[in-house]
Design an enzyme around this catalytic site. Sequence first.
Site, PDB file in Angstrom:
ATOM      1  N   HIS A   2      -1.235  28.223 -33.851  1.00  0.00           N
ATOM      2  CA  HIS A   2      -0.927  29.460 -34.871  1.00  0.00           C
ATOM      3  C   HIS A   2      -0.931  28.865 -36.407  1.00  0.00           C
ATOM      4  CE1 HIS A   2      -0.713  33.108 -32.247  1.00  0.00           C
ATOM      5  NE2 HIS A   2      -0.633  32.152 -31.156  1.00  0.00           N
TER       6      HIS A   2
ATOM      7  N   ASP B 132      -0.548  27.517 -44.913  1.00  0.00           N
ATOM      8  CA  ASP B 132      -0.471  28.473 -43.879  1.00  0.00           C
ATOM      9  C   ASP B 132      -1.467  28.441 -42.880  1.00  0.00           C
ATOM     10  OD1 ASP B 132       1.000  30.590 -42.500  1.00  0.00           O
ATOM     11  OD2 ASP B 132       1.437  31.659 -44.369  1.00  0.00           O
TER      12      ASP B 132
HETATM   13  O1  F6P Z   1       3.220  30.646 -35.584  1.00  0.00           O
HETATM   14  C1  F6P Z   1       4.282  30.538 -36.222  1.00  0.00           C
HETATM   15  C2  F6P Z   1       5.270  31.354 -35.669  1.00  0.00           C
HETATM   16  O2  F6P Z   1       5.443  31.442 -34.239  1.00  0.00           O
HETATM   17  C3  F6P Z   1       4.994  32.650 -36.366  1.00  0.00           C
HETATM   18  O3  F6P Z   1       4.186  33.559 -35.707  1.00  0.00           O
HETATM   19  C4  F6P Z   1       6.377  33.143 -36.767  1.00  0.00           C
HETATM   20  O4  F6P Z   1       6.266  33.513 -38.152  1.00  0.00           O
HETATM   21  C5  F6P Z   1       7.395  32.082 -36.810  1.00  0.00           C
HETATM   22  O5  F6P Z   1       6.520  31.050 -36.310  1.00  0.00           O
HETATM   23  C6  F6P Z   1       8.449  32.408 -35.920  1.00  0.00           C
HETATM   24  O6  F6P Z   1       9.327  31.119 -35.811  1.00  0.00           O
HETATM   25  P1  F6P Z   1      10.665  31.178 -35.175  1.00  0.00           P
HETATM   26  O7  F6P Z   1      10.079  31.505 -33.735  1.00  0.00           O
HETATM   27  O8  F6P Z   1      10.976  29.678 -35.092  1.00  0.00           O
HETATM   28  O9  F6P Z   1      11.446  32.011 -35.827  1.00  0.00           O
END
Ligand code: F6P
Length: 515
Positions: free
Chosen positions: A158, A366
């Site tokens: 992602h 990003d």
């Molecule tokens: O892909 C990155 C991501 O998983 C996003 O979907 C989300 O914004 C973020 O990271 C969530 O991060 P964490 O699980 O570390 O809070």
Amino acid sequence: MSPRLIIVSNRVAVPEPGNKQMAGGLVVAVKAALRNRTGVWFGWSGKIDEMETAEPRIVQRNRITYAVIDLSKNDFDEYYNGLANRVLWPLLHYRVDLQKYSRADHSGYMRVNRLFADKLGAFLTKDDIVWVHDYHLMPLARELRARGHLNPIGFFLHIPCAPLDILRTLPHHEEILGALTYYDLVGFQTENDRDNFAAYLLTIPGAKAGRGLTFGVDGRRTRIGAFPVSIETATYARLARNAARSPLAKEIGESLDGLRLVLGVDRLDYSKGIIQRINAFDRFLEVNPEWRSRVTLLQITPKSRSDVKDYAAIENEVATLIGKINGRYGQASWTPIRYVNRSYSRAALSGLYRAADVALVTPLRDGMNLVAKEYVAAQDAGDPGALLLSEFTGAAAELTGALIVNPHESEGVAAALKRALEMPLAERRERHGPMLAHLLVHNVELWAETYLSSLAETQLRPSYMSDLRALFSPPRSRTPERSQTHSDKLEETQALVRLLPTLAAPTDWTYRRVW
Ligand code: F6P
């Protein structure tokens, strides 16, 4: 009955009362992939418990089974805070300077991937299709293969994929990045990310590029592709239309009292360029005094990963900077920047997007950035706002009607902001219409379908046909072939397909799972 889809990600949005709304694109994407399918969503519960989870905790909702395990404090520190967020996150966002590698974190990351494979493996059946998400779980396919699982296994990253020279700064990168070759299909957000990884793959000893973006490594074959993630565009547009009539929208409208609204929505993360954005807003107010007292920037920034030092540091930096700017330009009746450290529901956010005259989406890097796509979907098509978008987001490749900016240049962003605020209605409509039309087609449902059908195709890929040919054709086929016509190829393929059921099952999984 169609096969089950098994989604694996670090976090799982278990639909239980009291669970916090999860921010980010991964959740939106996974929910869309599971809609109308029978499936399982497996991952970390978000809880820390010293007792090892014996069995995953199961929550059943309609056709979806949510299966979650707890992590120990040590796992959380070494795997999540450590290798995932102190090493892979900065590295893949091109921030080699922030990478803090340690062998303890590396082995913690491997340990948790093995734990996931053990717990997941216990309920995998041979017909399941497995789709693993994000940088926390790169070695998972290798662990599953080592446990004898022959299922189709796909991976989707992602976040961005940095260029080769950056990837190679990761100590022992072949154990982590190289492990992606155990997946049948590795998906990236953009062609740029995909090509960066392709360049990396070719540095793996013995790796060979095949046709159709396939690569052979040690007898395994993996295919790579770009699959830009998206949103539920039509649903989101409807949500925003309704939210515009909600009490929250009314409250915000009243509090603005005629001020123009510029909106920023980001997790508190250095990759989002929040400091640079605030500096650009400072610059905008400095050079455009006529705009003072006429506009406000609302920066919505839920805190995240506060246990990681660089995140705690940015928290202070942003708060201090905003305080200074508000002190410098603010008046008793006007606050230039409103700063909020909380998250809002999807519905509330959609109403804010619709109310905003301009969205500032200016990350330094990003993978995609779904805020940009949601902002476009939320607009009133008859009187849309303007989008300022960093050229370093995946979304910039698709949202060509945005004002594309380089977040590193505050003068440039300030000038684009002025242009956005003063943009005539006709130009706003001209820019917005094609972006909305694009997103209505390229929505998250299409993303999931495209990825999954591509994963299914990896089992009938061209390389598989040539593998079969090599296995069963007489030695003369090693001499250069005359160029085949389309109907030659079709005939040959049909002949091979007819032969399939009569062939003995080979032992190597790359061949066996095909039939
Ligand atoms: O892909 C990155 C991501 O998983 C996003 O979907 C989300 O914004 C973020 O990271 C969530 O991060 P964490 O699980 O570390 O809070």
